[in-house]
Design a protein around this motif. Sequence first.
Motif, PDB file in Angstrom:
ATOM      1  N   LYS A 166      22.487  49.367  34.568  1.00  0.00           N
ATOM      2  CA  LYS A 166      23.661  50.236  34.515  1.00  0.00           C
ATOM      3  C   LYS A 166      24.920  49.377  34.552  1.00  0.00           C
ATOM      4  N   ASN A 167      25.939  49.770  33.772  1.00  0.00           N
ATOM      5  CA  ASN A 167      27.141  48.959  33.612  1.00  0.00           C
ATOM      6  C   ASN A 167      28.396  49.741  33.992  1.00  0.00           C
ATOM      7  N   ILE A 168      29.228  49.117  34.824  1.00  0.00           N
ATOM      8  CA  ILE A 168      30.461  49.735  35.303  1.00  0.00           C
ATOM      9  C   ILE A 168      31.641  48.863  34.865  1.00  0.00           C
ATOM     10  N   PHE A 169      32.641  49.487  34.283  1.00  0.00           N
ATOM     11  CA  PHE A 169      33.841  48.778  33.835  1.00  0.00           C
ATOM     12  C   PHE A 169      34.986  49.130  34.770  1.00  0.00           C
ATOM     13  N   ILE A 170      35.701  48.112  35.264  1.00  0.00           N
ATOM     14  CA  ILE A 170      36.856  48.340  36.125  1.00  0.00           C
ATOM     15  C   ILE A 170      38.119  47.963  35.370  1.00  0.00           C
ATOM     16  N   THR A 171      39.064  48.884  35.319  1.00  0.00           N
ATOM     17  CA  THR A 171      40.347  48.603  34.676  1.00  0.00           C
ATOM     18  C   THR A 171      41.412  49.550  35.210  1.00  0.00           C
ATOM     19  N   HIS A 172      42.661  49.105  35.164  1.00  0.00           N
ATOM     20  CA  HIS A 172      43.800  49.981  35.451  1.00  0.00           C
ATOM     21  C   HIS A 172      44.548  50.284  34.155  1.00  0.00           C
ATOM     22  N   GLN A 173      44.062  49.734  33.046  1.00  0.00           N
ATOM     23  CA  GLN A 173      44.799  49.809  31.793  1.00  0.00           C
ATOM     24  C   GLN A 173      44.024  50.584  30.741  1.00  0.00           C
ATOM     25  N   LEU A 174      44.005  51.907  30.920  1.00  0.00           N
ATOM     26  CA  LEU A 174      43.426  52.773  29.896  1.00  0.00           C
ATOM     27  C   LEU A 174      44.396  52.966  28.742  1.00  0.00           C
ATOM     28  N   GLN A 175      45.665  52.725  29.013  1.00  0.00           N
ATOM     29  CA  GLN A 175      46.710  52.880  28.003  1.00  0.00           C
ATOM     30  C   GLN A 175      47.368  51.521  27.765  1.00  0.00           C
ATOM     31  N   ILE A 176      47.183  50.974  26.576  1.00  0.00           N
ATOM     32  CA  ILE A 176      47.845  49.727  26.192  1.00  0.00           C
ATOM     33  C   ILE A 176      49.198  50.064  25.578  1.00  0.00           C
ATOM     34  N   LEU A 177      50.243  49.429  26.074  1.00  0.00           N
ATOM     35  CA  LEU A 177      51.599  49.680  25.589  1.00  0.00           C
ATOM     36  C   LEU A 177      52.012  48.555  24.643  1.00  0.00           C
ATOM     37  N   MET A 178      52.728  48.912  23.612  1.00  0.00           N
ATOM     38  CA  MET A 178      53.228  47.918  22.653  1.00  0.00           C
ATOM     39  C   MET A 178      54.752  47.967  22.618  1.00  0.00           C
ATOM     40  N   PRO A 179      55.389  46.826  22.325  1.00  0.00           N
ATOM     41  CA  PRO A 179      56.852  46.828  22.201  1.00  0.00           C
ATOM     42  C   PRO A 179      57.282  47.654  20.999  1.00  0.00           C
ATOM     43  N   GLY A 180      58.568  48.012  20.974  1.00  0.00           N
ATOM     44  CA  GLY A 180      59.081  48.940  19.971  1.00  0.00           C
ATOM     45  C   GLY A 180      58.718  48.617  18.543  1.00  0.00           C
ATOM     46  N   TYR A 181      58.856  47.356  18.137  1.00  0.00           N
ATOM     47  CA  TYR A 181      58.639  47.019  16.729  1.00  0.00           C
ATOM     48  C   TYR A 181      57.158  47.025  16.341  1.00  0.00           C
ATOM     49  N   TRP A 234      35.670  52.653  36.482  1.00  0.00           N
ATOM     50  CA  TRP A 234      36.314  52.793  37.790  1.00  0.00           C
ATOM     51  C   TRP A 234      37.768  52.348  37.672  1.00  0.00           C
ATOM     52  N   ILE A 235      38.672  53.174  38.157  1.00  0.00           N
ATOM     53  CA  ILE A 235      40.108  52.923  38.033  1.00  0.00           C
ATOM     54  C   ILE A 235      40.693  52.680  39.432  1.00  0.00           C
ATOM     55  N   PRO A 236      41.254  51.498  39.684  1.00  0.00           N
ATOM     56  CA  PRO A 236      41.758  51.181  41.025  1.00  0.00           C
ATOM     57  C   PRO A 236      43.146  51.769  41.294  1.00  0.00           C
ATOM     58  N   ASP A 237      43.180  53.068  41.468  1.00  0.00           N
ATOM     59  CA  ASP A 237      44.439  53.767  41.757  1.00  0.00           C
ATOM     60  C   ASP A 237      44.110  55.152  42.288  1.00  0.00           C
ATOM     61  N   GLN A 263      34.749  58.766  34.511  1.00  0.00           N
ATOM     62  CA  GLN A 263      35.773  57.876  35.049  1.00  0.00           C
ATOM     63  C   GLN A 263      36.133  58.325  36.459  1.00  0.00           C
ATOM     64  N   PHE A 264      36.305  57.348  37.345  1.00  0.00           N
ATOM     65  CA  PHE A 264      36.526  57.629  38.760  1.00  0.00           C
ATOM     66  C   PHE A 264      37.714  56.823  39.269  1.00  0.00           C
ATOM     67  N   TYR A 265      38.620  57.501  39.965  1.00  0.00           N
ATOM     68  CA  TYR A 265      39.729  56.819  40.624  1.00  0.00           C
ATOM     69  C   TYR A 265      39.260  56.424  42.020  1.00  0.00           C
ATOM     70  N   ILE A 266      39.139  55.111  42.246  1.00  0.00           N
ATOM     71  CA  ILE A 266      38.527  54.625  43.492  1.00  0.00           C
ATOM     72  C   ILE A 266      39.554  54.160  44.510  1.00  0.00           C
ATOM     73  N   GLY A 267      40.843  54.323  44.210  1.00  0.00           N
ATOM     74  CA  GLY A 267      41.895  53.862  45.107  1.00  0.00           C
ATOM     75  C   GLY A 267      42.256  52.413  44.829  1.00  0.00           C
ATOM     76  N   PRO A 268      43.448  51.974  45.222  1.00  0.00           N
ATOM     77  CA  PRO A 268      43.871  50.586  44.997  1.00  0.00           C
ATOM     78  C   PRO A 268      42.919  49.578  45.643  1.00  0.00           C
ATOM     79  N   LEU A 269      42.787  48.419  45.008  1.00  0.00           N
ATOM     80  CA  LEU A 269      41.929  47.340  45.500  1.00  0.00           C
ATOM     81  C   LEU A 269      42.796  46.130  45.851  1.00  0.00           C
ATOM     82  N   SER A 270      42.589  45.588  47.036  1.00  0.00           N
ATOM     83  CA  SER A 270      43.358  44.411  47.433  1.00  0.00           C
ATOM     84  C   SER A 270      42.575  43.589  48.432  1.00  0.00           C
ATOM     85  N   ARG A 271      42.715  42.270  48.319  1.00  0.00           N
ATOM     86  CA  ARG A 271      42.109  41.370  49.318  1.00  0.00           C
ATOM     87  C   ARG A 271      42.704  41.619  50.701  1.00  0.00           C
TER      88      ARG A 271
END
Length: 365
Positions: free
Chosen positions: A118-133, A156-159, A180-188
């Motif tokens: 089973k494979n789990i992907f962790i990211t906070h960036q489901l939306q990639i933003l691009m500059p205006g041009y 899993w989304i750390p927020d 998709q699951f919001y697991i709360g912020p992650l920090s050392r």
Amino acid sequence: MLKICIAPLDWGLGHAGRMIPIIKELDKQNHDVFIAGAEEVIRFLKYEFPNLTYIPIPAYKPKYGSRLPLELEMAKQSHHFLKIIKEETEIANALTEKWKFDFIISDNRYGFRSTKCKNIFITHQLQILMPGYLKFLENFLNRLNHSYINKFDECWIPDFEKTENLSGKLSHNIELDIPQFYIGPLSRFSDTKNNQLQATGSKEILAICSGPEPGRSKFKNILLKQLSQLEEPNVLIGGDLNAVKQSKKYGNCTYYPFLSPTELIIFFKNANIIISRSGYTTVMDLFFLQKKAIFIPTKGQTEQEYLATKFRKENICPSYDLHKFNVRNALAESSNFKGFEEYSNIQPCVRGSLKKHIELRLTSK
């Protein structure tokens, strides 16, 4: 006991740093944890977890700091990134066959997954933003982003999921094809043992350098020149794991090439204010520490620019372009901002949530 492989991206050390609480929680629950990563990631995590099994895998090795705009520099390197994504899928399958992993947890390594577990992907960036041009490419890049994520079993989304959150539109109001699951912020710094470590009583300005080369060294040199001329005592941490671990004094600035995660905690606790890039891992660290900050986003890294603008608009902390940065002016202006103490009302919501989530999601194959 499950066999779980953690694979953080080597885009700086932020991805490895935010895996620390997950690794600790898995260890507490008596799972057998393996770390698959680039050389720098392995060296960093070994300071905190010397007794785990480490498996070297190819590095993405992104490079910043050329004359090209960052988005064009990343486009130039895209062939290399796609090659690594393809290679790491084959590597993950071979490693799972060898070690019999039950789960793979990949932090932003898009290809590190196996058909054999089973494979789990962790990211906070489901939306990639691009500059205006380059805005016209945004939909295409997000479809590509989601197509890679959807090859995993879960995301899993750390927020926090609700309106009061840290990542804003980077990870909200996006629906994937997989759970998709919001697991709360992650920090050392979220670990209660770390929270019991005492500061020395001195209050200093702390500056942290991070990110890929050559941008990290450029950032360090600009900060060092200005911090060495301050009247106030300050500390600069270079983020260079390859340097000799020895401090140097430059005026009132004490420079450390790098510090272990445990050492770093003390310096964070001593700091009155933290000067850093506005990467999301740093944001999560500041959330747990409830510190004041000054952000200098990496030019062209739209995620950092978005977060820096978000927290300036919310009156949390000021932000500046590196080439216009004046540390004395920034310190003066920072007194008008609330700092991350503003989030103290929602911080208790995250306590215990990671433990419960791991118990729920990793009970079986």
